[in-house]
Design an enzyme around this catalytic site. Structure first.
Site, PDB file in Angstrom:
ATOM      1  N   LYS A  67       0.814  -1.229   0.000  1.00 14.96           N
ATOM      2  CA  LYS A  67       0.000   0.000   0.000  1.00 14.96           C
ATOM      3  C   LYS A  67       0.841   1.270   0.000  1.00 14.96           C
ATOM      4  O   LYS A  67       0.445   2.281  -0.570  1.00 14.96           O
ATOM      5  CB  LYS A  67      -0.939   0.019   1.209  1.00 14.96           C
ATOM      6  CG  LYS A  67      -2.104  -0.945   1.089  1.00 14.96           C
ATOM      7  CD  LYS A  67      -3.060  -0.797   2.266  1.00 14.96           C
ATOM      8  CE  LYS A  67      -4.145  -1.849   2.212  1.00 14.96           C
ATOM      9  NZ  LYS A  67      -5.133  -1.690   3.290  1.00 14.96           N
ATOM     10  N   ASP A 103      -9.930   2.855   2.050  1.00 16.40           N
ATOM     11  CA  ASP A 103      -9.998   2.367   3.430  1.00 16.40           C
ATOM     12  C   ASP A 103     -10.572   3.445   4.351  1.00 16.40           C
ATOM     13  O   ASP A 103     -11.351   3.139   5.258  1.00 16.40           O
ATOM     14  CB  ASP A 103      -8.601   1.970   3.948  1.00 16.40           C
ATOM     15  CG  ASP A 103      -8.135   0.624   3.415  1.00 16.40           C
ATOM     16  OD1 ASP A 103      -8.985  -0.223   3.086  1.00 16.40           O
ATOM     17  OD2 ASP A 103      -6.908   0.411   3.346  1.00 16.40           O
TER      18      ASP A 103
END
Ligand code: NDP
Length: 279
Positions: A67, A103
């Site tokens: 990420k 997220d």
């Protein structure tokens, strides 16, 4: 013409639930497309990301350990991805790769669902446990709501640099005003290796307001020790499955023109299928 597709890049890749969710969503939208999990090792990330520029690729999701490492390979970043410093969703815009972070809004959507009917926890101080990518997304999200956020982490210096970037307050556990805390979010990976033994601080749940919500981003096991003990103390609890579904739905909507109901993703999770397809 090849079939439209999207990917998950992960290392390791086993046991991911994302293909089940996204393939259910393609089906629900009547789209002839597929989502596949790919085992991408750190050294292969640049080449894997470059392959997303192909015309039939919608984009990709990224998870551990990619990420943060993916940022240099992208052409543009959303404001959230830039602030958080982590990308979980890449969108292929005609060969230009745009990095986003679903997220953070996924967490807020899951939190709102968990708080439905309990408006008392929707404001007020929050504690975030952890200082990795998931914690950064949580702090960014909660700060965007104007909440006061205390960050507790095993490595205090990591909490301090997170807070310098995102506006929380790094604290030792004993220096948190627990009586004001309406929300605890576990965004650490403590105890994932052994779910029976979560090495998180032993909380004095009795010092929290009775309306406090304990949110664990972990979804496997469905009830961590943190959640079990909070529930035993009479507090509201929620695991990370809702966030997993919401972040997937937001990524899916960024890739397609379709907006499937959240139940499409939640049902795919509850059926708990193994990954549908690995390349
Ligand atoms: P990172 O590896 O980036 O961060 C891990 C964090 O956990 C660090 O702050 C680390 O502390 C802390 N930690 C790890 N082991 C221990 C331990 N034994 N004791 C105390 N602290 C510990 O991971 P991510 O931020 O990417 O993910 C964190 C968690 O969030 C994972 O469980 C992941 O599955 C979950 N997650 C869930 C999502 C969902 O959709 N539900 C989405 C994203 C993540 P230190 O800084 O000291 O190393």
């Amino acid at each position: 013409k090849a079939m439209q597709r999207a990917y998950l890049f992960a290392d390791p890749v086993s046991h991911t639930l994302s293909p089940a969710m996204h393939n259910a969503a393609f089906a629900a939208c009547g789209l002839v497309a597929y989502y596949a999990a790919r085992h991408v090792r750190p050294a292969e990330l640049g080449a894997a990301v470059a392959s997303l520029r192909q015309v039939d690729v919608l984009g990709a999701n990224l998870t551990l350990p990619h990420k943060e490492a993916v940022l240099p390979f992208l052409d543009s970043l959303s404001a959230a991805a830039r602030s958080i410093g982590a990308v979980n969703t890449i969108i292929n815009r005609g060969g230009q790769l745009h990095g986003d972070n679903t997220d953070a809004p996924g967490f807020l959507a899951a939190l709102a669902a968990a708080q439905a009917g309990n408006s008392d926890t929707a404001a007020g101080s929050a504690v975030v446990l952890g200082a990795g990518g998931a914690a950064r997304a949580a702090v960014y999200a909660l700060r965007s709501q104007g909440r006061r956020v205390y960050v507790i982490n095993r490595t205090l210096s990591k909490a301090q640099s997170l807070c310098a970037d995102l506006g929380g307050e790094a604290r030792e556990r004993q220096n948190v005003p627990w009586a004001e805390v309406k929300l605890i979010v576990n965004a650490s990976s403590a105890g994932l290796g052994n779910p029976q033994e979560t090495p998180l601080p032993d909380f004095e749940f009795s010092s929290l307001p009775p309306s406090a919500l304990i949110y664990d981003m972990v979804y496997k096991p469905a009830e961590t020790r943190l959640l079990r003990e909070a529930r035993a103390a009479g507090l509201s609890t929620e695991n990370g499955l809702g966030m997993l579904a919401q972040q997937a739905r937001l990524a899916f909507m960024a890739w397609t023109n379709c907006q499937p109901a959240i139940e499409v993703f939640l049902d795919a999770l509850s059926e708990n299928q193994p990954q549908a397809r690995v390349e």
